[in-house]
Write a protein that holds these residues in place. Structure first.
Motif, mmCIF file in Angstrom:
data_model
loop_
_atom_site.group_PDB
_atom_site.id
_atom_site.type_symbol
_atom_site.label_atom_id
_atom_site.label_comp_id
_atom_site.label_asym_id
_atom_site.label_seq_id
_atom_site.Cartn_x
_atom_site.Cartn_y
_atom_site.Cartn_z
ATOM 1 N N LYS A 1 2.008 12.422 -11.332
ATOM 2 C CA LYS A 1 1.746 12.423 -9.711
ATOM 3 C C LYS A 1 1.496 11.569 -8.169
ATOM 4 O O LYS A 1 1.129 12.189 -7.324
ATOM 5 C CB LYS A 1 0.522 13.551 -9.565
ATOM 6 C CG LYS A 1 0.808 15.078 -10.034
ATOM 7 C CD LYS A 1 -0.095 16.329 -10.547
ATOM 8 C CE LYS A 1 0.194 16.980 -11.076
ATOM 9 N NZ LYS A 1 1.165 18.052 -10.842
ATOM 10 N N GLY A 2 1.399 10.754 -9.291
ATOM 11 C CA GLY A 2 1.048 9.091 -7.952
ATOM 12 C C GLY A 2 -0.613 8.824 -8.438
ATOM 13 O O GLY A 2 -1.084 9.229 -8.857
ATOM 14 N N THR A 3 -0.277 7.713 -7.653
ATOM 15 C CA THR A 3 -1.831 7.143 -8.590
ATOM 16 C C THR A 3 -1.055 6.185 -6.885
ATOM 17 O O THR A 3 -0.365 5.461 -6.771
ATOM 18 C CB THR A 3 -1.885 6.274 -9.406
ATOM 19 O OG1 THR A 3 -2.856 5.649 -9.261
ATOM 20 C CG2 THR A 3 -1.102 4.934 -10.345
ATOM 21 N N LEU A 4 -2.675 6.263 -5.894
ATOM 22 C CA LEU A 4 -2.791 5.545 -5.171
ATOM 23 C C LEU A 4 -3.179 4.010 -5.076
ATOM 24 O O LEU A 4 -4.078 3.796 -5.804
ATOM 25 C CB LEU A 4 -3.769 6.693 -3.749
ATOM 26 C CG LEU A 4 -4.430 5.587 -2.467
ATOM 27 C CD1 LEU A 4 -2.830 5.469 -1.633
ATOM 28 C CD2 LEU A 4 -5.441 5.908 -1.787
ATOM 29 N N VAL A 5 -2.270 2.618 -4.525
ATOM 30 C CA VAL A 5 -2.793 1.538 -4.213
ATOM 31 C C VAL A 5 -2.832 1.169 -2.790
ATOM 32 O O VAL A 5 -2.507 1.297 -2.304
ATOM 33 C CB VAL A 5 -1.649 0.790 -4.921
ATOM 34 C CG1 VAL A 5 -1.317 -0.833 -5.158
ATOM 35 C CG2 VAL A 5 -1.589 1.236 -6.565
ATOM 36 N N THR B 1 0.877 -1.549 -0.060
ATOM 37 C CA THR B 1 0.038 0.124 0.713
ATOM 38 C C THR B 1 1.062 1.045 -0.361
ATOM 39 O O THR B 1 1.688 1.630 0.917
ATOM 40 C CB THR B 1 -1.095 -0.361 1.124
ATOM 41 O OG1 THR B 1 -1.983 -1.090 0.972
ATOM 42 C CG2 THR B 1 -1.979 1.041 0.811
ATOM 43 N N ALA B 2 0.687 1.939 -0.831
ATOM 44 C CA ALA B 2 1.788 3.195 -1.039
ATOM 45 C C ALA B 2 1.060 4.168 -2.053
ATOM 46 O O ALA B 2 0.074 3.560 -2.869
ATOM 47 C CB ALA B 2 3.068 2.663 -1.383
ATOM 48 N N VAL B 3 1.198 5.365 -2.159
ATOM 49 C CA VAL B 3 1.524 6.501 -3.334
ATOM 50 C C VAL B 3 2.578 5.989 -4.244
ATOM 51 O O VAL B 3 3.970 5.635 -4.013
ATOM 52 C CB VAL B 3 1.212 7.829 -3.883
ATOM 53 C CG1 VAL B 3 1.109 8.422 -4.671
ATOM 54 C CG2 VAL B 3 0.165 7.661 -2.696
ATOM 55 N N TYR B 4 2.120 5.337 -5.528
ATOM 56 C CA TYR B 4 3.441 4.481 -7.110
ATOM 57 C C TYR B 4 3.203 6.035 -7.877
ATOM 58 O O TYR B 4 2.175 6.639 -8.565
ATOM 59 C CB TYR B 4 2.687 3.526 -7.391
ATOM 60 C CG TYR B 4 3.058 2.118 -6.314
ATOM 61 C CD1 TYR B 4 4.103 1.427 -7.063
ATOM 62 C CD2 TYR B 4 1.502 2.100 -5.634
ATOM 63 C CE1 TYR B 4 3.508 0.268 -6.003
ATOM 64 C CE2 TYR B 4 1.931 1.016 -5.372
ATOM 65 C CZ TYR B 4 3.051 0.119 -5.405
ATOM 66 O OH TYR B 4 3.120 -0.761 -4.242
ATOM 67 N N TYR B 5 4.705 6.005 -7.693
ATOM 68 C CA TYR B 5 4.837 7.751 -8.713
ATOM 69 C C TYR B 5 6.000 7.058 -9.969
ATOM 70 O O TYR B 5 6.310 6.269 -10.308
ATOM 71 C CB TYR B 5 6.425 8.397 -7.718
ATOM 72 C CG TYR B 5 4.882 8.716 -6.463
ATOM 73 C CD1 TYR B 5 4.054 10.672 -7.056
ATOM 74 C CD2 TYR B 5 5.392 8.326 -5.605
ATOM 75 C CE1 TYR B 5 4.461 11.150 -5.825
ATOM 76 C CE2 TYR B 5 4.171 9.188 -4.634
ATOM 77 C CZ TYR B 5 3.999 10.375 -4.845
ATOM 78 O OH TYR B 5 3.521 11.097 -3.517
ATOM 79 N N CYS B 6 5.557 8.122 -11.158
ATOM 80 C CA CYS B 6 6.020 7.017 -12.484
ATOM 81 C C CYS B 6 7.667 7.673 -12.480
ATOM 82 O O CYS B 6 6.779 8.886 -12.036
ATOM 83 C CB CYS B 6 5.613 7.017 -13.771
ATOM 84 S SG CYS B 6 5.864 7.034 -14.626
ATOM 85 N N ASN B 7 8.169 7.650 -13.084
ATOM 86 C CA ASN B 7 9.773 8.444 -12.925
ATOM 87 C C ASN B 7 10.148 8.333 -14.534
ATOM 88 O O ASN B 7 10.340 7.094 -15.430
ATOM 89 C CB ASN B 7 10.721 8.069 -12.049
ATOM 90 C CG ASN B 7 12.109 8.717 -12.604
ATOM 91 O OD1 ASN B 7 12.923 8.444 -12.874
ATOM 92 N ND2 ASN B 7 12.026 9.696 -11.882
#
Length: 119
Positions: A111-115, A90-96
Motif C-alpha cells: 500500500k506504500g509508505t511516504l518519504v 519525495t514520493a510514496v514508495y511501493y513494494c512490488n
C-alpha cells in the motif's frame, strides 16, 4: 493470499538517509523478484529498483549510486537503503513482488509508505 507491508518512511532532511522495508507474508512458495517503485503527486509511478532471486539488480538512473536494494530471502523481506536523499526523492514508495504458490505466480503490491525529503 499474499500481503506486502512497507515500513520505514518518514520525514528526512536533504542529504539524509532512510531504510525502507517490505515484508511479504501469506502463502509463499518462492519469491522470484522484489522491487521498489515510487509515485510523486501528479506524476506516474516509476521503477526505483528491482532484485531477482538470481541476484540481478536494476536501478533507475536517478537513484543509481545512492540507493541500494537488498533481500533477506529467508524472511521474504526486501530493503531499500536510501542515502544522499534529495527533495525530488519525495514520493510514496511501493513494494512490488512476484510471488509463487504451488504452481502459479502473481504480482503483488504493498500500500506504500511516504518519504518526504525537506529542510
Amino acid at each position: 493470499q499474499v500481503q506486502l507491508v512497507e515500513s520505514g518512511g518518514g520525514l528526512v532532511q536533504p542529504g539524509g538517509s532512510l531504510r525502507l522495508s517490505c515484508a511479504a507474508s501469506g502463502t509463499i512458495f518462492a519469491i522470484t523478484a522484489m522491487g521498489w517503485y515510487r509515485q510523486a503527486p501528479g506524476k506516474e509511478r516509476e521503477l526505483v529498483a528491482i532484485s531477482t532471486s538470481g541476484g540481478r539488480t536494476n536501478y533507475a538512473d536517478s537513484v543509481r549510486g545512492r540507493f541500494t536494494i537488498s533481500r533477506d530471502n529467508a524472511q521474504n523481506t526486501a530493503y531499500l537503503q536510501m542515502n544522499s536523499l534529495k527533495p525530488e526523492d519525495t514520493a510514496v514508495y511501493y513494494c512490488n513482488a512476484e510471488v509463487w504458490g504451488v504452481a502459479v505466480g502473481n504480482v503483488y503490491w504493498g500500500k506504500g509508505t511516504l518519504v518526504t525529503v525537506s529542510s
